[in-house]
Design a protein around this motif. Structure first.
Motif, mmCIF file in Angstrom:
data_model
loop_
_atom_site.group_PDB
_atom_site.id
_atom_site.type_symbol
_atom_site.label_atom_id
_atom_site.label_comp_id
_atom_site.label_asym_id
_atom_site.label_seq_id
_atom_site.Cartn_x
_atom_site.Cartn_y
_atom_site.Cartn_z
ATOM 1 N N VAL A 7 30.223 32.107 46.932
ATOM 2 C CA VAL A 7 29.270 33.037 46.337
ATOM 3 C C VAL A 7 30.030 34.093 45.534
ATOM 4 O O VAL A 7 29.678 34.387 44.388
ATOM 5 N N LYS A 8 31.064 34.622 46.118
ATOM 6 C CA LYS A 8 31.858 35.667 45.472
ATOM 7 C C LYS A 8 32.458 35.166 44.160
ATOM 8 O O LYS A 8 32.396 35.853 43.135
ATOM 9 N N GLU A 9 33.033 33.982 44.180
ATOM 10 C CA GLU A 9 33.633 33.406 42.977
ATOM 11 C C GLU A 9 32.598 33.188 41.883
ATOM 12 O O GLU A 9 32.842 33.490 40.714
ATOM 13 N N ARG A 10 31.447 32.678 42.260
ATOM 14 C CA ARG A 10 30.401 32.396 41.272
ATOM 15 C C ARG A 10 29.830 33.687 40.694
ATOM 16 O O ARG A 10 29.583 33.769 39.488
ATOM 17 N N ILE A 11 29.635 34.698 41.523
ATOM 18 C CA ILE A 11 29.140 35.985 41.030
ATOM 19 C C ILE A 11 30.184 36.625 40.121
ATOM 20 O O ILE A 11 29.855 37.182 39.067
ATOM 21 N N ASN A 12 31.458 36.520 40.501
ATOM 22 C CA ASN A 12 32.528 37.058 39.669
ATOM 23 C C ASN A 12 32.489 36.422 38.284
ATOM 24 O O ASN A 12 32.589 37.122 37.270
ATOM 25 N N LYS A 13 32.329 35.102 38.214
ATOM 26 C CA LYS A 13 32.267 34.408 36.924
ATOM 27 C C LYS A 13 31.068 34.875 36.102
ATOM 28 O O LYS A 13 31.171 35.060 34.886
ATOM 29 N N LEU A 14 29.934 35.062 36.759
ATOM 30 C CA LEU A 14 28.747 35.539 36.048
ATOM 31 C C LEU A 14 28.971 36.937 35.476
ATOM 32 O O LEU A 14 28.598 37.216 34.337
ATOM 33 N N ILE A 15 29.576 37.799 36.274
ATOM 34 C CA ILE A 15 29.862 39.159 35.803
ATOM 35 C C ILE A 15 30.826 39.110 34.626
ATOM 36 O O ILE A 15 30.621 39.795 33.619
ATOM 37 N N GLN A 16 31.852 38.282 34.727
ATOM 38 C CA GLN A 16 32.822 38.165 33.629
ATOM 39 C C GLN A 16 32.130 37.694 32.346
ATOM 40 O O GLN A 16 32.440 38.170 31.257
ATOM 41 N N GLU A 17 31.179 36.770 32.465
ATOM 42 C CA GLU A 17 30.423 36.314 31.296
ATOM 43 C C GLU A 17 29.644 37.458 30.672
ATOM 44 O O GLU A 17 29.584 37.581 29.452
ATOM 45 N N ILE A 18 29.050 38.277 31.506
ATOM 46 C CA ILE A 18 28.215 39.370 31.005
ATOM 47 C C ILE A 18 29.039 40.489 30.387
ATOM 48 O O ILE A 18 28.683 41.011 29.326
ATOM 49 N N ILE A 19 30.147 40.846 31.017
ATOM 50 C CA ILE A 19 30.921 41.972 30.489
ATOM 51 C C ILE A 19 31.856 41.542 29.359
ATOM 52 O O ILE A 19 32.358 42.391 28.621
ATOM 53 N N GLY A 20 32.088 40.250 29.204
ATOM 54 C CA GLY A 20 32.831 39.721 28.071
ATOM 55 C C GLY A 20 34.164 40.393 27.820
ATOM 56 O O GLY A 20 35.065 40.321 28.644
ATOM 57 N N ASP A 21 34.277 41.063 26.683
ATOM 58 C CA ASP A 21 35.556 41.650 26.285
ATOM 59 C C ASP A 21 35.979 42.828 27.152
ATOM 60 O O ASP A 21 37.082 43.334 27.021
ATOM 61 N N ARG A 22 35.112 43.247 28.044
ATOM 62 C CA ARG A 22 35.468 44.303 28.990
ATOM 63 C C ARG A 22 36.069 43.701 30.258
ATOM 64 O O ARG A 22 36.251 44.378 31.249
ATOM 65 N N ALA A 23 36.339 42.401 30.210
ATOM 66 C CA ALA A 23 36.802 41.655 31.387
ATOM 67 C C ALA A 23 38.025 42.296 32.044
ATOM 68 O O ALA A 23 39.007 42.592 31.384
ATOM 69 N N ILE A 24 37.894 42.521 33.331
ATOM 70 C CA ILE A 24 38.975 43.059 34.152
ATOM 71 C C ILE A 24 38.898 42.388 35.517
ATOM 72 O O ILE A 24 37.910 41.734 35.833
ATOM 73 N N GLU A 25 39.925 42.547 36.309
ATOM 74 C CA GLU A 25 39.883 42.007 37.665
ATOM 75 C C GLU A 25 38.944 42.874 38.500
ATOM 76 O O GLU A 25 39.120 44.090 38.588
ATOM 77 N N ILE A 26 37.974 42.245 39.101
ATOM 78 C CA ILE A 26 36.930 42.966 39.831
ATOM 79 C C ILE A 26 37.332 43.150 41.284
ATOM 80 O O ILE A 26 37.710 42.206 41.958
ATOM 81 N N ASP A 28 36.259 44.640 45.216
ATOM 82 C CA ASP A 28 35.059 44.696 46.051
ATOM 83 C C ASP A 28 34.299 46.007 45.927
ATOM 84 O O ASP A 28 33.075 46.025 45.973
ATOM 85 N N ASP A 29 35.008 47.111 45.792
ATOM 86 C CA ASP A 29 34.329 48.409 45.787
ATOM 87 C C ASP A 29 33.905 48.857 44.391
ATOM 88 O O ASP A 29 33.413 49.967 44.219
ATOM 89 N N PHE A 30 34.041 47.997 43.394
ATOM 90 C CA PHE A 30 33.646 48.370 42.034
ATOM 91 C C PHE A 30 32.143 48.590 41.959
ATOM 92 O O PHE A 30 31.349 47.810 42.469
ATOM 93 N N ASP A 31 31.789 49.651 41.282
ATOM 94 C CA ASP A 31 30.400 49.936 40.948
ATOM 95 C C ASP A 31 30.126 49.197 39.637
ATOM 96 O O ASP A 31 30.829 49.406 38.645
ATOM 97 N N LEU A 32 29.134 48.334 39.640
ATOM 98 C CA LEU A 32 28.864 47.510 38.473
ATOM 99 C C LEU A 32 28.517 48.336 37.241
ATOM 100 O O LEU A 32 28.851 47.954 36.119
ATOM 101 N N VAL A 33 27.877 49.467 37.446
ATOM 102 C CA VAL A 33 27.482 50.322 36.323
ATOM 103 C C VAL A 33 28.621 51.253 35.917
ATOM 104 O O VAL A 33 29.045 51.270 34.764
ATOM 105 N N GLU A 34 29.127 52.004 36.878
ATOM 106 C CA GLU A 34 30.150 53.004 36.579
ATOM 107 C C GLU A 34 31.500 52.393 36.216
ATOM 108 O O GLU A 34 32.135 52.806 35.254
ATOM 109 N N ASP A 35 31.957 51.421 36.997
ATOM 110 C CA ASP A 35 33.297 50.868 36.793
ATOM 111 C C ASP A 35 33.348 49.747 35.761
ATOM 112 O O ASP A 35 34.339 49.592 35.056
#
Length: 84
Positions: A7-26, A28-35
């Motif tokens: 689940v974690k890997e798949r969600i990470n991939k989805l987030i990476q797709e959405i943030i695109g060029d802002r891609a960084i290593e995510i 656990d404690d990252f705030d999806l909006v703030e970070d």
């Protein structure tokens, strides 16, 4: 544990797709909006993709709170829904 990792890997991939060029290593404690800079439209896009991919329905009460804002909470909530 492996279920959570999948689940974690798949969600990470989805987030990476959405943030695109802002891609960084995510972390656990990252705030999806703030970070990660995910805006409200991107967040809804992410949640819809998650619901479709994992064939789950995120309860409305979870959608209206800050519970889904951190990566760790999002993974935990989706893992619990997948395991039901």
């Amino acid at each position: 544990m492996s279920h959570n990792l999948n689940v974690k890997e798949r969600i990470n991939k989805l987030i990476q797709e959405i943030i695109g060029d802002r891609a960084i290593e995510i972390s656990d404690d990252f705030d999806l909006v703030e970070d990660l800079g995910i805006d409200s439209i991107e967040m809804m896009e992410l949640l819809v993709k998650i619901e479709n991919i994992f064939d789950v329905c995120i309860p409305d009460e979870k959608m209206d709170t800050d519970e889904l804002r951190t990566y760790e909470n999002l993974v935990e909530i989706i893992t619990s829904l997948v395991e039901k």
